[in-house]
Each structure stands twice: as C-alpha cells, then as structure tokens.
Design a protein around this motif. Structure first.
Motif, PDB file in Angstrom:
ATOM      1  N   VAL A 206       0.836  -1.203   0.000  1.00  0.00           N
ATOM      2  CA  VAL A 206       0.000   0.000   0.000  1.00  0.00           C
ATOM      3  C   VAL A 206       0.870   1.253   0.000  1.00  0.00           C
ATOM      4  O   VAL A 206       0.568   2.224  -0.704  1.00  0.00           O
ATOM      5  N   ARG A 207       1.957   1.231   0.778  1.00  0.00           N
ATOM      6  CA  ARG A 207       2.870   2.388   0.782  1.00  0.00           C
ATOM      7  C   ARG A 207       3.442   2.628  -0.596  1.00  0.00           C
ATOM      8  O   ARG A 207       3.555   3.767  -1.053  1.00  0.00           O
ATOM      9  N   GLY A 208       3.813   1.550  -1.282  1.00  0.00           N
ATOM     10  CA  GLY A 208       4.363   1.690  -2.627  1.00  0.00           C
ATOM     11  C   GLY A 208       3.376   2.315  -3.589  1.00  0.00           C
ATOM     12  O   GLY A 208       3.732   3.146  -4.425  1.00  0.00           O
ATOM     13  N   ILE A 209       2.098   1.929  -3.446  1.00  0.00           N
ATOM     14  CA  ILE A 209       1.062   2.495  -4.312  1.00  0.00           C
ATOM     15  C   ILE A 209       0.833   3.962  -3.966  1.00  0.00           C
ATOM     16  O   ILE A 209       0.738   4.819  -4.841  1.00  0.00           O
ATOM     17  N   CYS A 210       0.750   4.258  -2.668  1.00  0.00           N
ATOM     18  CA  CYS A 210       0.498   5.635  -2.231  1.00  0.00           C
ATOM     19  C   CYS A 210       1.623   6.570  -2.658  1.00  0.00           C
ATOM     20  O   CYS A 210       1.381   7.721  -3.033  1.00  0.00           O
ATOM     21  N   ALA A 211       2.859   6.075  -2.605  1.00  0.00           N
ATOM     22  CA  ALA A 211       4.010   6.914  -2.926  1.00  0.00           C
ATOM     23  C   ALA A 211       4.084   7.268  -4.406  1.00  0.00           C
ATOM     24  O   ALA A 211       4.712   8.258  -4.783  1.00  0.00           O
ATOM     25  N   SER A 212       3.428   6.473  -5.238  1.00  0.00           N
ATOM     26  CA  SER A 212       3.542   6.699  -6.683  1.00  0.00           C
ATOM     27  C   SER A 212       2.198   7.051  -7.325  1.00  0.00           C
ATOM     28  O   SER A 212       2.079   7.051  -8.542  1.00  0.00           O
ATOM     29  N   SER A 213       1.196   7.351  -6.502  1.00  0.00           N
ATOM     30  CA  SER A 213      -0.143   7.634  -7.034  1.00  0.00           C
ATOM     31  C   SER A 213      -0.594   9.039  -6.666  1.00  0.00           C
ATOM     32  O   SER A 213      -0.104   9.638  -5.704  1.00  0.00           O
TER      33      SER A 213
ATOM     34  N   ARG B 277      -5.821   2.776  14.832  1.00  0.00           N
ATOM     35  CA  ARG B 277      -5.956   1.906  16.002  1.00  0.00           C
ATOM     36  C   ARG B 277      -4.757   0.981  16.147  1.00  0.00           C
ATOM     37  O   ARG B 277      -4.253   0.777  17.256  1.00  0.00           O
ATOM     38  N   LEU B 278      -4.286   0.444  15.021  1.00  0.00           N
ATOM     39  CA  LEU B 278      -3.147  -0.462  15.050  1.00  0.00           C
ATOM     40  C   LEU B 278      -1.889   0.257  15.518  1.00  0.00           C
ATOM     41  O   LEU B 278      -1.132  -0.257  16.340  1.00  0.00           O
ATOM     42  N   SER B 279      -1.665   1.454  15.001  1.00  0.00           N
ATOM     43  CA  SER B 279      -0.472   2.210  15.406  1.00  0.00           C
ATOM     44  C   SER B 279      -0.524   2.542  16.894  1.00  0.00           C
ATOM     45  O   SER B 279       0.502   2.548  17.578  1.00  0.00           O
ATOM     46  N   GLY B 280      -1.730   2.813  17.400  1.00  0.00           N
ATOM     47  CA  GLY B 280      -1.864   3.139  18.817  1.00  0.00           C
ATOM     48  C   GLY B 280      -1.668   1.953  19.729  1.00  0.00           C
ATOM     49  O   GLY B 280      -1.312   2.116  20.905  1.00  0.00           O
ATOM     50  N   SER B 281      -1.876   0.730  19.208  1.00  0.00           N
ATOM     51  CA  SER B 281      -1.751  -0.468  20.045  1.00  0.00           C
ATOM     52  C   SER B 281      -0.329  -1.005  20.101  1.00  0.00           C
ATOM     53  O   SER B 281      -0.023  -1.830  20.959  1.00  0.00           O
ATOM     54  N   LEU B 282       0.524  -0.551  19.203  1.00  0.00           N
ATOM     55  CA  LEU B 282       1.891  -1.067  19.128  1.00  0.00           C
ATOM     56  C   LEU B 282       2.849  -0.176  19.917  1.00  0.00           C
ATOM     57  O   LEU B 282       2.731   1.048  19.888  1.00  0.00           O
ATOM     58  N   GLY B 283       3.779  -0.814  20.587  1.00  0.00           N
ATOM     59  CA  GLY B 283       4.800  -0.057  21.295  1.00  0.00           C
ATOM     60  C   GLY B 283       5.852   0.455  20.328  1.00  0.00           C
ATOM     61  O   GLY B 283       5.822   0.152  19.128  1.00  0.00           O
ATOM     62  N   PRO B 284       6.790   1.267  20.827  1.00  0.00           N
ATOM     63  CA  PRO B 284       7.854   1.788  19.967  1.00  0.00           C
ATOM     64  C   PRO B 284       8.615   0.647  19.301  1.00  0.00           C
ATOM     65  O   PRO B 284       8.869  -0.390  19.912  1.00  0.00           O
ATOM     66  N   GLY B 285       8.954   0.819  18.055  1.00  0.00           N
ATOM     67  CA  GLY B 285       9.702  -0.199  17.326  1.00  0.00           C
ATOM     68  C   GLY B 285       9.416  -0.150  15.841  1.00  0.00           C
ATOM     69  O   GLY B 285       8.630   0.679  15.364  1.00  0.00           O
ATOM     70  N   GLU B 286      10.058  -1.054  15.114  1.00  0.00           N
ATOM     71  CA  GLU B 286       9.953  -1.061  13.656  1.00  0.00           C
ATOM     72  C   GLU B 286       8.528  -1.296  13.157  1.00  0.00           C
ATOM     73  O   GLU B 286       8.085  -0.599  12.236  1.00  0.00           O
ATOM     74  N   PRO B 287       7.753  -2.253  13.735  1.00  0.00           N
ATOM     75  CA  PRO B 287       6.387  -2.444  13.244  1.00  0.00           C
ATOM     76  C   PRO B 287       5.545  -1.172  13.331  1.00  0.00           C
ATOM     77  O   PRO B 287       4.836  -0.821  12.385  1.00  0.00           O
ATOM     78  N   ARG B 288       5.630  -0.468  14.454  1.00  0.00           N
ATOM     79  CA  ARG B 288       4.840   0.756  14.612  1.00  0.00           C
ATOM     80  C   ARG B 288       5.291   1.816  13.607  1.00  0.00           C
ATOM     81  O   ARG B 288       4.470   2.550  13.045  1.00  0.00           O
ATOM     82  N   THR B 289       6.592   1.884  13.362  1.00  0.00           N
ATOM     83  CA  THR B 289       7.111   2.842  12.391  1.00  0.00           C
ATOM     84  C   THR B 289       6.555   2.569  11.000  1.00  0.00           C
ATOM     85  O   THR B 289       6.161   3.493  10.278  1.00  0.00           O
ATOM     86  N   HIS B 290       6.493   1.285  10.623  1.00  0.00           N
ATOM     87  CA  HIS B 290       5.946   0.917   9.310  1.00  0.00           C
ATOM     88  C   HIS B 290       4.480   1.310   9.196  1.00  0.00           C
ATOM     89  O   HIS B 290       4.037   1.807   8.154  1.00  0.00           O
ATOM     90  N   VAL B 291       3.714   1.072  10.267  1.00  0.00           N
ATOM     91  CA  VAL B 291       2.296   1.430  10.245  1.00  0.00           C
ATOM     92  C   VAL B 291       2.140   2.940  10.148  1.00  0.00           C
ATOM     93  O   VAL B 291       1.309   3.452   9.383  1.00  0.00           O
ATOM     94  N   LEU B 292       2.941   3.679  10.907  1.00  0.00           N
ATOM     95  CA  LEU B 292       2.857   5.140  10.867  1.00  0.00           C
ATOM     96  C   LEU B 292       3.248   5.688   9.497  1.00  0.00           C
ATOM     97  O   LEU B 292       2.652   6.649   9.004  1.00  0.00           O
ATOM     98  N   ASP B 293       4.253   5.083   8.878  1.00  0.00           N
ATOM     99  CA  ASP B 293       4.652   5.512   7.530  1.00  0.00           C
ATOM    100  C   ASP B 293       3.499   5.289   6.544  1.00  0.00           C
ATOM    101  O   ASP B 293       3.232   6.136   5.691  1.00  0.00           O
ATOM    102  N   THR B 294       2.851   4.135   6.654  1.00  0.00           N
ATOM    103  CA  THR B 294       1.704   3.852   5.787  1.00  0.00           C
ATOM    104  C   THR B 294       0.582   4.836   6.049  1.00  0.00           C
ATOM    105  O   THR B 294      -0.035   5.368   5.124  1.00  0.00           O
ATOM    106  N   LEU B 295       0.331   5.087   7.322  1.00  0.00           N
ATOM    107  CA  LEU B 295      -0.725   6.016   7.712  1.00  0.00           C
ATOM    108  C   LEU B 295      -0.450   7.415   7.158  1.00  0.00           C
ATOM    109  O   LEU B 295      -1.345   8.096   6.645  1.00  0.00           O
TER     110      LEU B 295
END
Length: 309
Positions: free
Chosen positions: A222-229, A248-266
């Motif tokens: 999804v990030r790849g599509i958003c970045a080029s659309s 909701r997903l970003s809010g449930s995750l603690g600091p770390g790479e998974p949360r960063t990926h979700v925030l980037d997508t968001l």
C-alpha cells in the motif's frame, strides 16, 4: 498422513483405476469424490514420503508413489488445482467441481489449516526449484483467496499462520508477486484491513504475531502504491474504515519497527503529497472566500473525523 487418510487414498486409486499422472489430475478435477478426500490424494501424490511404514507395502500406494515420481510439473499442477478449488468455494461453486457431499459435511478447503499448509508447501517447493511467476501458476488472484480466508473469521493460530505464509510466499518470493500485488491495490488494501481487524479479534499472541506480519507486508505494498499515485487514487484506495484501523493499530503497538511501518503507511495514506499541497493552497484560498471542493478537502475532513472518533 493418518491411517484413515491413506486407506481412503488407496480406495480411490483402486476404484478409479489410477495408472498415470493424468489419471490423478483427471480424478482431482472431476470431483466425483468429496473434496477432502481428493485433497488427501493430492497430498499423497505431492509427498509420497507421507506414507507410513505400515502402509508402504500396500500395492495401490506403491503404484501412487510411482505415479508421483513421473508426474510432469507435479508441484505446479497440483498447486493450481488446489488453489482453483479454494477459489471456487469462495465464489460459491458447487456440483461436480466442489465434490459430492462437501456442502452437507460443511467442509471448506479454504477454511482448513491443513489444506492451506499443503498449498503453501507446494508454492514453497516451486520457489525453491527456480523462479516462479504466480500469474502463470494460478488462474486467479492470491489476494482474493487471502481475503476470503481472513474474512472467514477463523483466527486459529495455525490457520492464520498458514494464510500468512501463503501470502508471503506468493507476494514476496515469486518473480512477479510484488508486481501482481501492486496491480491489484484495492485487494491488497482489503487484506490490510482484514488483517488489522482480525488482529484485534483474537487474544492469541501467536495469531496476533502472524496477523501483524501479514498486515505489515500488505502495508508495504500500500505504501508503494500511495508513494507513486495521485491523491484521488490514494483516497479511493484507503477508505475511512481502513484509515481508522491503521490509527488503532499504530496506537496499540509499542515503539519499534512495526509501529514505524504502520505510521509511515498512515502518513502516506492520510496525507498523500499531492493532496497535502492542494490542502495548503485550499486553506490559503479559503481566506479569500474560495470554497472549491477538491481531493484535499475530502482528505482533511476524513482525517479529522477519524481522529476524533
């Protein structure tokens, strides 16, 4: 394989007079036996080592072992059959293709962890033997099957792990998996939304881990599509419901790479570059009484509405 499964397979070999790989494929496709029994047959052909020691001397199973060793493009043809059978179930296929008695027994291959593992094993073996093009092997979209599996509501850890593994193999380990996913962004966005929804629907730590990994993989597409659309494409791809799930997903995750990926997508989904520029222009123009509706107006209103929930 269990003794009962092997006994069933031996009966099919005997009753159908299976002598060649083409006989096996024809029996699988004709659907005269319940689908669960045909999957057992496919499993025995795919992996003859599954025969137990006390069954290895059964003539029908020995014959099946010889058939397995001579079946041309065995992995691809068995995988294509099993994948197509699952898709037919999702699309409401019935009659001979689905197999007699399947509806009455309530069996559905796409809801069965063992069947999903088998399909993953087939894809994995294909990938290990050389470059694989998923669009050549499968006559349909893997995203459609994954959406159906996640939509079934089954959050059993073994099942979720099998679905996630199939997604990873098909999208990340085939020659055209990423390209195929990018070409079907709407389906991938649905996978992301369903994975996030199921993540909050289970208390199993293992299931949550598998669903999170699946969500992160879909989010990368999804990030790849958003970045080029353009903004309109992004706003159409990521609807309000998915936006809320990402928040909701970003809010449930603690600091770390998974949360960063979700925030980037968001960030990319909620604030596509083109729409952000339009929003700044719109805000400037609005002070002069210009109230032109555009993609940025939609973006701003939906983000504010979602955050305020």
């Amino acid at each position: 394989m269990s003794t009962d499964e092997l006994r069933t397979v031996a009966q099919i070999v005997s009753c159908c007079g299976l002598r060649s790989g083409e006989d096996v494929l024809r029996t699988l496709s004709q659907g005269k036996q319940p689908l669960e029994q045909r999957i057992a047959l496919a499993r025995a052909v795919f992996d003859p080592t599954a025969l137990s020691a006390d069954q290895a001397d059964v003539p029908e199973l020995q014959r099946l072992g010889r058939i397995s060793s001579t079946l041309v493009r065995k992995n691809e043809r068995l995988a294509e059959w099993l994948f197509s059978a699952m898709l037919r179930e999702l699309k409401g296929g019935k009659g001979g293709k689905g197999g007699k008695g399947d509806e009455a027994q309530g069996y559905r291959a796409y809801r069965d962890a063992a069947a999903m593992v088998l399909l993953g094993d087939m894809v994995e073996r294909m990938c290990a033997s050389g470059p694989v093009e998923v669009r050549v092997v499968f006559r349909g979209l893997v995203t459609t099957l994954v959406c159906g599996a996640l939509g079934s509501g089954n959050t059993d850890a073994a099942y979720v792990a099998a679905v996630g593994r199939l997604w990873t193999l098909a999208v990340e380990h085939t020659a055209d998996g990423q390209q195929d996913a990018l070409a079907h962004g709407d389906q991938v966005a649905r996978v992301l939304g369903l994975a996030a929804t199921r993540y909050f629907a289970t208390d199993s730590a293992k299931a949550r881990g598998c669903l999170l990994n699946l969500a992160l993989s879909a989010a990368a597409v999804v990030r790849g599509i958003c970045a080029s659309s353009g903004a309109r494409r992004v706003l159409a791809l990521v609807n309000d419901e998915l936006l809320a799930q990402l928040l909701r997903l970003s809010g449930s995750l603690g600091p770390g790479e998974p949360r960063t990926h979700v925030l980037d997508t968001l960030h990319l989904a909620a604030f596509p570059a083109e729409a952000t520029v339009q929003l700044a222009m719109h805000l400037a123009d609005s002070t002069a009484g210009d109230q032109r509706p555009d993609a940025s107006t939609h973006m701003a209103s939906r983000v504010l509405t979602t955050v305020s929930r």
